[in-house]
Design a protein around this motif. Structure first.
Motif, PDB file in Angstrom:
ATOM      1  N   LEU A 127      25.174  -2.038  89.753  1.00  0.00           N
ATOM      2  CA  LEU A 127      25.038  -2.945  88.611  1.00  0.00           C
ATOM      3  C   LEU A 127      25.862  -2.442  87.433  1.00  0.00           C
ATOM      4  O   LEU A 127      26.345  -1.316  87.430  1.00  0.00           O
TER       5      LEU A 127
ATOM      6  N   ASP B   5      23.586  -6.656  85.360  1.00  0.00           N
ATOM      7  CA  ASP B   5      23.986  -7.662  86.340  1.00  0.00           C
ATOM      8  C   ASP B   5      24.820  -6.984  87.410  1.00  0.00           C
ATOM      9  O   ASP B   5      25.206  -5.823  87.267  1.00  0.00           O
ATOM     10  N   THR B   6      25.115  -7.725  88.466  1.00  0.00           N
ATOM     11  CA  THR B   6      25.952  -7.173  89.529  1.00  0.00           C
ATOM     12  C   THR B   6      27.382  -7.034  89.023  1.00  0.00           C
ATOM     13  O   THR B   6      27.844  -7.840  88.213  1.00  0.00           O
TER      14      THR B   6
ATOM     15  N   ARG C 162      22.345 -12.041  92.045  1.00  0.00           N
ATOM     16  CA  ARG C 162      21.797 -11.237  90.950  1.00  0.00           C
ATOM     17  C   ARG C 162      20.691 -10.347  91.512  1.00  0.00           C
ATOM     18  O   ARG C 162      20.066 -10.676  92.517  1.00  0.00           O
ATOM     19  N   PRO C 163      20.438  -9.208  90.870  1.00  0.00           N
ATOM     20  CA  PRO C 163      19.390  -8.317  91.378  1.00  0.00           C
ATOM     21  C   PRO C 163      18.024  -9.005  91.335  1.00  0.00           C
ATOM     22  O   PRO C 163      17.712  -9.709  90.377  1.00  0.00           O
TER      23      PRO C 163
ATOM     24  N   THR D 297      18.045  -9.376  83.716  1.00  0.00           N
ATOM     25  CA  THR D 297      19.404  -9.873  83.868  1.00  0.00           C
ATOM     26  C   THR D 297      19.691 -10.755  82.658  1.00  0.00           C
ATOM     27  O   THR D 297      18.767 -11.200  81.977  1.00  0.00           O
TER      28      THR D 297
END
Length: 187
Positions: free
Chosen positions: A24, A45-46, A53-54, A91
């Motif tokens: 991330l 975020d990724t 997204r996580p 996020t």
């Protein structure tokens, strides 16, 4: 020597490696200092804008690691958070401004509000974005530099994109044969 409450950049520098271990990136850190009511809000975020997204489990695991890291830093005297603080990890929300290329890529197909109105993101190049603007007869397509529109915000839609716009989303960047920074007033 008592350390002051860390500032945003100190926290980002301290946490970057840990967050990257989870695949991330840190999108934003907000600090609210208010004694025992202090809060640290971290948006992650990724790194890959096309990845999911996580999920909540991953965020919870990262939150535990971040909390332990901050507790250790405070115990070592590297940072001081005062009488207490709340840590929030999430996020970015829909109102998070699009400031990086990856933000634009993540939102291909969605509507975005710019200073001159609402447009749909069709595709993203290295330094520009192809926008679709609704028009009476058929949608208009234009390219703009996304850096010139940093701070644009995604518009929430409650229905699918009109077919004429949807057909223009996601084509190869070369398929959009439009001049860069075309002025919509010229139409």
């Amino acid at each position: 020597m008592v350390m002051a409450f860390p500032h945003k950049e100190q926290l980002a520098d301290s946490l970057r490696g840990l967050v990257e271990e989870f695949g991330l990136v840190i999108e934003d850190i907000k600090i609210t200092k208010a004694g025992a009511k202090s809060a640290i809000r971290i948006a992650v975020d990724t790194a890959d804008p096309r990845a999911e997204r996580p999920d909540l489990d991953r965020l919870e695991e990262l939150s535990r690691e971040v909390s332990a890291h901050l507790d250790d830093a405070e115990a070592k005297g590297d940072m001081s958070f005062g009488p207490g603080y709340t840590l929030e990890l999430s996020t970015p929300g829909v109102d998070f401004p699009l400031t990086e290329r990856r933000h634009w890529v993540r939102n291909i197909g969605r509507q975005v509000r710019l200073a001159d109105g609402v447009h749909r993101i069709a595709q993203v190049g290295d330094e520009d974005v192809v926008l679709i603007t609704p028009h009476k007869k058929s949608p208009r397509v234009r390219r703009v530099r996304f850096a010139d529109h940093a701070g644009a915000v995604v518009e929430v839609e409650f229905s699918p994109a009109p077919n004429a716009e949807a057909e223009l989303v996601g084509l190869a960047i070369e398929a959009y044969d439009v001049p860069e920074a075309q002025d919509p007033a010229e139409d």
